[in-house]
Design an enzyme around this catalytic site. Structure first.
Site, PDB file in Angstrom:
ATOM      1  N   ARG A  77      43.916  48.882  38.022  1.00 40.31           N
ATOM      2  CA  ARG A  77      44.943  48.106  38.720  1.00 40.31           C
ATOM      3  C   ARG A  77      46.111  48.981  39.170  1.00 40.31           C
ATOM      4  O   ARG A  77      46.653  48.791  40.258  1.00 40.31           O
ATOM      5  CB  ARG A  77      45.439  46.984  37.831  1.00 40.31           C
ATOM      6  CG  ARG A  77      44.339  45.962  37.586  1.00 40.31           C
ATOM      7  CD  ARG A  77      44.918  44.739  36.969  1.00 40.31           C
ATOM      8  NE  ARG A  77      43.918  43.790  36.557  1.00 40.31           N
ATOM      9  CZ  ARG A  77      44.207  42.697  35.876  1.00 40.31           C
ATOM     10  NH1 ARG A  77      45.444  42.436  35.533  1.00 40.31           N
ATOM     11  NH2 ARG A  77      43.265  41.862  35.533  1.00 40.31           N
ATOM     12  N   ASP A 112      55.712  30.996  36.739  1.00 36.60           N
ATOM     13  CA  ASP A 112      54.900  32.117  36.266  1.00 36.60           C
ATOM     14  C   ASP A 112      55.699  33.388  36.532  1.00 36.60           C
ATOM     15  O   ASP A 112      56.517  33.433  37.458  1.00 36.60           O
ATOM     16  CB  ASP A 112      53.559  32.174  37.018  1.00 36.60           C
ATOM     17  CG  ASP A 112      52.498  32.980  36.270  1.00 36.60           C
ATOM     18  OD1 ASP A 112      51.584  32.372  35.688  1.00 36.60           O
ATOM     19  OD2 ASP A 112      52.598  34.232  36.245  1.00 36.60           O
TER      20      ASP A 112
HETATM   21  C1  LIG Z   1      45.455  33.439  31.567  1.00 34.05           C
HETATM   22  S1  LIG Z   1      46.674  32.787  32.649  1.00 34.05           S
HETATM   23  C2  LIG Z   1      46.726  31.108  32.103  1.00 34.05           C
HETATM   24  C3  LIG Z   1      46.908  30.147  33.240  1.00 34.05           C
HETATM   25  C4  LIG Z   1      46.931  28.675  32.858  1.00 34.05           C
HETATM   26  N1  LIG Z   1      48.051  28.358  32.009  1.00 34.05           N
HETATM   27  C5  LIG Z   1      45.646  28.272  32.186  1.00 34.05           C
HETATM   28  O1  LIG Z   1      45.629  28.048  30.972  1.00 34.05           O
HETATM   29  O2  LIG Z   1      44.626  28.166  32.881  1.00 34.05           O
HETATM   30  C6  LIG Z   1      48.182  33.490  31.959  1.00 34.05           C
HETATM   31  C7  LIG Z   1      49.362  33.439  32.918  1.00 34.05           C
HETATM   32  O3  LIG Z   1      50.542  33.780  32.198  1.00 34.05           O
HETATM   33  C8  LIG Z   1      51.383  34.517  33.043  1.00 34.05           C
HETATM   34  N2  LIG Z   1      52.350  35.295  32.238  1.00 34.05           N
HETATM   35  C9  LIG Z   1      52.138  36.418  31.513  1.00 34.05           C
HETATM   36  N3  LIG Z   1      53.269  36.844  30.944  1.00 34.05           N
HETATM   37  C10 LIG Z   1      54.235  35.961  31.306  1.00 34.05           C
HETATM   38  C11 LIG Z   1      55.634  35.863  31.037  1.00 34.05           C
HETATM   39  N4  LIG Z   1      56.279  36.761  30.279  1.00 34.05           N
HETATM   40  N5  LIG Z   1      56.324  34.829  31.580  1.00 34.05           N
HETATM   41  C12 LIG Z   1      55.692  33.909  32.354  1.00 34.05           C
HETATM   42  N6  LIG Z   1      54.376  33.956  32.654  1.00 34.05           N
HETATM   43  C13 LIG Z   1      53.652  34.970  32.131  1.00 34.05           C
HETATM   44  C14 LIG Z   1      50.421  35.383  33.841  1.00 34.05           C
HETATM   45  O4  LIG Z   1      50.994  35.868  35.032  1.00 34.05           O
HETATM   46  C15 LIG Z   1      49.248  34.447  34.061  1.00 34.05           C
HETATM   47  O5  LIG Z   1      49.304  33.815  35.309  1.00 34.05           O
END
Ligand SMILES: C[S@@+](CC[C@H](N)C(=O)[O-])C[C@H]1O[C@@H](n2cnc3c(N)ncnc32)[C@H](O)[C@@H]1O
Length: 292
Positions: free
Chosen positions: A54, A153
């Site tokens: 990435r 997000d």
């Molecule tokens: C695996 S996805 C989960 C998406 C959704 N909640 C689901 O369960 O299908 C995790 C998400 O958390 C976000 N994320 C990671 N660290 C974060 C942070 N410090 N604050 C807000 N969002 C964050 C990522 O960008 C990603 O889009």
């Protein structure tokens, strides 16, 4: 191309000749420390390949020769624009419509009990499938425009995709024909094979960038439910605990907190108590403090 030296002890051996850059152990450790400090994300050593591929893309785009120069740019200025690309590159955004499907009938039941207006914060919205699933559930339970969803997000790239609300037929293939007809427009011509969320549904959701680690989330309202699913797994336990405690004043007294399938908050805080499968409610005020 930088010569590769797979035999050097502090060098992560390249897997093929297509590699442009060396990722040393020190570079990798610096990357892990930076993303942990910025986003709370703990990257295990098994994530090396993912990190390499990435970020190498970013080095190529910036025409840099090595990771050390790239990392020095980030370390020199906490507010430089590159931080956004760096963070976007290292998040994991896996999601789908009605993921962990058992939550949505519970949400519908809760919304019917509470009535309108009903508000939800979806705190890791990724590419939008989760907030749209919430909005669909609420529209079905309460009728159009009876609810609002704040979808946030840290990753600005996925949020742009969420805002656009355009998905492939494959991504919506598990939705019923009724839902597809009511909530999506079918693409034609060059957009054949794609669907777009209808404006009436989209207008109930606001998409905003928000880092769960930020000292002030800037949220001044209280919610009937918070969805914080499949993001806490990337954080260590103290970080999870701090975030959960900050959710307390943002939930209405009857509010629900929805967690991901492998996230067990009972071991993290006493602020919430389990109410159903990975669904929590606020503990009684007198029982919220102390070690779990
Ligand atoms: C695996 S996805 C989960 C998406 C959704 N909640 C689901 O369960 O299908 C995790 C998400 O958390 C976000 N994320 C990671 N660290 C974060 C942070 N410090 N604050 C807000 N969002 C964050 C990522 O960008 C990603 O889009």
């Amino acid at each position: 191309m930088t010569p590769l030296r797979p035999s050097a002890p502090n060098i992560i051996a390249p897997r093929d000749d297509a590699r442009d850059f060396l990722l040393t152990e020190r570079d990798f450790d610096r990357i892990r420390a930076l993303i942990h400090r910025r986003a709370g994300i703990s990257l295990g050593s098994h994530k090396r390949e993912m990190v390499y591929s990435r970020l190498a893309r970013r080095l190529r785009a910036l025409r840099l020769n090595d990771f050390a120069t790239y990392l020095a740019v980030l370390e020199a200025d906490e507010s430089c624009d590159e931080w956004e690309y760096f963070t976007n590159a290292l998040t994991t955004n896996l999601t789908s419509f009605f993921r962990e499907a058992h939550h949505f009938p519970l949400l519908a039941e809760h919304a019917k009990k509470i009535g309108r207006p009903y508000s939800v914060w979806c705190a890791a919205a990724s590419t939008g499938e989760e907030p749209y699933s919430i909005a669909i559930t609420l529209a079905e339970a309460l009728g159009d425009r009876a609810s609002t969803v704040l979808a946030t997000d840290i990753d600005t790239q996925v949020l742009a995709k969420a805002r656009a609300g355009v998905y492939t037929a494959e991504q919506v293939s598990r939705l019923s024909q009724d839902r597809l007809k009511r909530f999506f427009l079918k693409g034609t011509g060059q957009r054949a094979g794609l669907v777009k969320v209808k404006p009436e549904l989209a207008s109930t959701i606001s998409f905003e960038p928000l880092n769960l680690l930020a000292p002030d989330w800037g949220i001044r309202e209280r919610f009937d439910a918070i969805f914080c699913r499949n993001v806490m797994i990337y954080f260590d336990k103290p970080t999870q605990g701090r975030i959960l405690e900050r959710f307390v004043p943002l939930l209405k007294p009857h509010g629900l907190l929805f967690a991901g399938h492998s996230e067990n908050f009972s071991y993290v805080t006493r602020a919430f108590q389990l109410r159903g499968q990975t669904v929590y409610e606020l503990s009684p005020p007198g029982a919220r403090t102390g070690a779990p």
